[in-house]
Design a protein around this motif. Structure first.
Motif, PDB file in Angstrom:
ATOM      1  N   LEU B 159       0.831  -1.083   0.097  1.00  0.00           N
ATOM      2  CA  LEU B 159       0.079  -0.148  -0.125  1.00  0.00           C
ATOM      3  C   LEU B 159       0.796   1.220  -0.135  1.00  0.00           C
ATOM      4  CD1 LEU B 159      -2.668  -0.960   2.593  1.00  0.00           C
ATOM      5  CD2 LEU B 159      -3.068  -0.700   0.014  1.00  0.00           C
ATOM      6  N   ALA B 161       3.823   1.420  -1.427  1.00  0.00           N
ATOM      7  CA  ALA B 161       4.209   1.442  -2.636  1.00  0.00           C
ATOM      8  C   ALA B 161       3.139   2.122  -3.720  1.00  0.00           C
ATOM      9  CB  ALA B 161       4.447   0.168  -3.296  1.00  0.00           C
ATOM     10  N   THR B 162       1.970   1.924  -3.530  1.00  0.00           N
ATOM     11  CA  THR B 162       0.950   2.516  -4.330  1.00  0.00           C
ATOM     12  C   THR B 162       1.063   4.131  -4.068  1.00  0.00           C
ATOM     13  OG1 THR B 162      -0.916   2.584  -2.964  1.00  0.00           O
ATOM     14  CG2 THR B 162      -0.855   0.592  -3.996  1.00  0.00           C
ATOM     15  N   GLN B 163       1.113   4.474  -2.829  1.00  0.00           N
ATOM     16  CA  GLN B 163       1.115   5.898  -2.916  1.00  0.00           C
ATOM     17  C   GLN B 163       2.763   6.639  -3.218  1.00  0.00           C
ATOM     18  OE1 GLN B 163      -1.177   8.718  -1.171  1.00  0.00           O
ATOM     19  NE2 GLN B 163       0.358   9.031  -2.802  1.00  0.00           N
ATOM     20  N   ILE B 165       4.932   5.316  -5.444  1.00  0.00           N
ATOM     21  CA  ILE B 165       5.003   5.268  -6.758  1.00  0.00           C
ATOM     22  C   ILE B 165       4.176   6.134  -7.539  1.00  0.00           C
ATOM     23  CG2 ILE B 165       4.778   3.870  -8.921  1.00  0.00           C
ATOM     24  CD1 ILE B 165       5.490   1.511  -7.185  1.00  0.00           C
ATOM     25  N   GLY B 166       2.904   6.413  -7.018  1.00  0.00           N
ATOM     26  CA  GLY B 166       1.858   7.463  -7.420  1.00  0.00           C
ATOM     27  C   GLY B 166       2.531   8.752  -7.415  1.00  0.00           C
ATOM     28  N   LEU B 167       2.860   9.145  -6.186  1.00  0.00           N
ATOM     29  CA  LEU B 167       3.481  10.518  -5.868  1.00  0.00           C
ATOM     30  C   LEU B 167       4.769  10.823  -6.776  1.00  0.00           C
ATOM     31  CD1 LEU B 167       3.585  13.065  -4.266  1.00  0.00           C
ATOM     32  CD2 LEU B 167       5.000  11.771  -2.656  1.00  0.00           C
ATOM     33  N   MET B 169       5.120   9.197 -10.027  1.00  0.00           N
ATOM     34  CA  MET B 169       4.634   9.497 -11.300  1.00  0.00           C
ATOM     35  C   MET B 169       4.159  10.707 -11.273  1.00  0.00           C
ATOM     36  SD  MET B 169       4.845   6.532 -13.343  1.00  0.00           S
ATOM     37  CE  MET B 169       3.337   6.993 -14.252  1.00  0.00           C
ATOM     38  N   THR B 170       3.344  11.253 -10.481  1.00  0.00           N
ATOM     39  CA  THR B 170       2.522  12.451 -10.634  1.00  0.00           C
ATOM     40  C   THR B 170       3.625  13.720 -10.543  1.00  0.00           C
ATOM     41  OG1 THR B 170       0.639  11.403  -9.772  1.00  0.00           O
ATOM     42  CG2 THR B 170       0.769  13.744  -9.729  1.00  0.00           C
ATOM     43  N   VAL B 173       6.993  12.399 -13.443  1.00  0.00           N
ATOM     44  CA  VAL B 173       6.630  12.019 -14.825  1.00  0.00           C
ATOM     45  C   VAL B 173       5.726  12.801 -15.484  1.00  0.00           C
ATOM     46  CG1 VAL B 173       6.197   9.741 -16.156  1.00  0.00           C
ATOM     47  CG2 VAL B 173       7.634   9.779 -14.241  1.00  0.00           C
ATOM     48  N   ALA B 174       4.367  12.883 -14.646  1.00  0.00           N
ATOM     49  CA  ALA B 174       3.228  13.421 -15.464  1.00  0.00           C
ATOM     50  C   ALA B 174       3.612  14.937 -14.980  1.00  0.00           C
ATOM     51  CB  ALA B 174       1.926  12.737 -14.620  1.00  0.00           C
ATOM     52  N   VAL B 179       0.832  19.365  -7.692  1.00  0.00           N
ATOM     53  CA  VAL B 179       1.598  18.335  -7.078  1.00  0.00           C
ATOM     54  C   VAL B 179       3.278  18.480  -7.528  1.00  0.00           C
ATOM     55  CG1 VAL B 179       2.282  16.004  -6.635  1.00  0.00           C
ATOM     56  CG2 VAL B 179      -0.030  16.722  -6.393  1.00  0.00           C
ATOM     57  N   VAL B 191       0.008  13.956   2.293  1.00  0.00           N
ATOM     58  CA  VAL B 191       0.457  12.677   1.928  1.00  0.00           C
ATOM     59  C   VAL B 191       1.084  11.702   3.275  1.00  0.00           C
ATOM     60  CG1 VAL B 191       1.855  11.219   0.508  1.00  0.00           C
ATOM     61  CG2 VAL B 191       1.018  13.401  -0.611  1.00  0.00           C
TER      62      VAL B 191
END
Lengths: 207, 207
Positions: B159, B161-163, B165-167, B169-170, B173-174, B179, B191
């Motif tokens: 769990l 990791a989901t937060q 990796i998403g942080l 990525m956002t 990367v994106a 953010v 967060v």
């Protein structure tokens, strides 16, 4: 769901014109091959073989690999209004739970390959990132955050993006256990409170 | 930090042998070019040009693009024990906040390019995913979850990791605002409570 939804199962094959069948088969095959190999690694030959059609059909219907990619990966394979309705219909206090249910149920279906294909195409196509940003964030999460009615909706939408992109990456791209195989009833009570707080909760003392 | 840390600033240039200078410059340039272009899009010529050295040095020191990729992207550019110490030193009740501070401060430095290069290489290198899983999750998050001392440490690590990796990525990367440009003092109160709950909080009623 709209009738034109690309992820509609192809059981109605007999009632469709043959050209539409071929196109649907190619789009579904393309999503799977782009998900496995990324844009650069995917070949027209491999996509046509998986669809069970002649490779010349890719040029005929889509003008080549790039055109097929645009149709299969850059166009969203679900109805955005229907997603929004599904997330927001229960009111602000249920949006966290509804967001997990709505996204994971669609991603677990045909959409999982779509999500992976999109992420794996980020290298070759800046468009892939723009699709992620425009559709997931601008059209869905910003609208959900506006419905939630709290302060700083842009920050709240972006925070939801960190959790949902990370959940998708972990479950479908990295396939990290136990999140990869967890059923939706395990993910809802663990992840929904995060999204609920991002949408309607206290974000702490900011300057 | 270990003395061998690849992300050490190169100000001590005068005291190093010339070969080590060249290798360090190539590794840093490679990380930047792989982050921008992914593995397939990056050329030896572009990397050498950015490092200000002859392209033949890539073959000389790394045996080619693949060897340089292994060194620059698949080997982790920070000291894992030091990261673990930084996240866990304040005890279980501060791990959420310390995780955000530790990762974001490293990623905002040289590590941001490293993270992007790793994500953009997922298409071409299954190794890139394995590195993400083995280092971020197996060696760091699993150890942090074990330190936290709660039930179901594997689920808690995944769990987190989901937060995280998403942080990543956002933010990198994106590059999704707000953010992407938020300073660390904005990210911590928003967060950290998510990570703290994933590590030590109530995860809901699971079967």
């Amino acid at each position: 769901m709209t009738a034109a939804n690309d992820s509609t199962p192809t059981r109605r094959r007999g009632r469709r014109p043959a050209g539409e069948d071929t196109r649907t088969a190619l789009v579904e095959a393309a999503r799977a091959v782009f998900a496995e190999s990324g844009f650069d690694g995917a070949t027209v030959r491999a996509i046509a073989a998986r669809a069970g059609v002649d490779a010349a059909m890719v040029n005929h219907w889509f003008g080549g690999k790039e055109g097929l990619f645009t149709k299969a990966v850059l166009r969203v394979p679900f109805d955005i209004d229907e997603v929004l309705e599904s997330v927001t219909a229960g009111g602000p206090e249920n949006m966290g739970e509804n967001m997990v249910r709505t996204f994971v149920s669609r991603w677990d279906g045909a959409g999982g390959e779509y999500f992976v294909a999109l992420i794996r195409s980020v290298t070759s196509h800046d468009d892939a990132l723009e699709t992620l940003k425009k559709v997931l964030v601008s059209r869905i999460l910003n609208a959900v955050a506006a419905h939630a009615g709290s302060d700083r909706p842009e920050l709240r939408a972006a925070l939801c993006a960190t959790q949902m992109i990370g959940l998708g990456m972990t479950r479908y791209v990295a396939r990290l256990e136990p999140v990869a195989s967890a059923d939706i009833e395990t993910l809802v009570p663990t992840v929904a409170p995060t999204l609920q707080r991002y949408l309607t909760g206290d974000l702490g003392d900011l300057a």
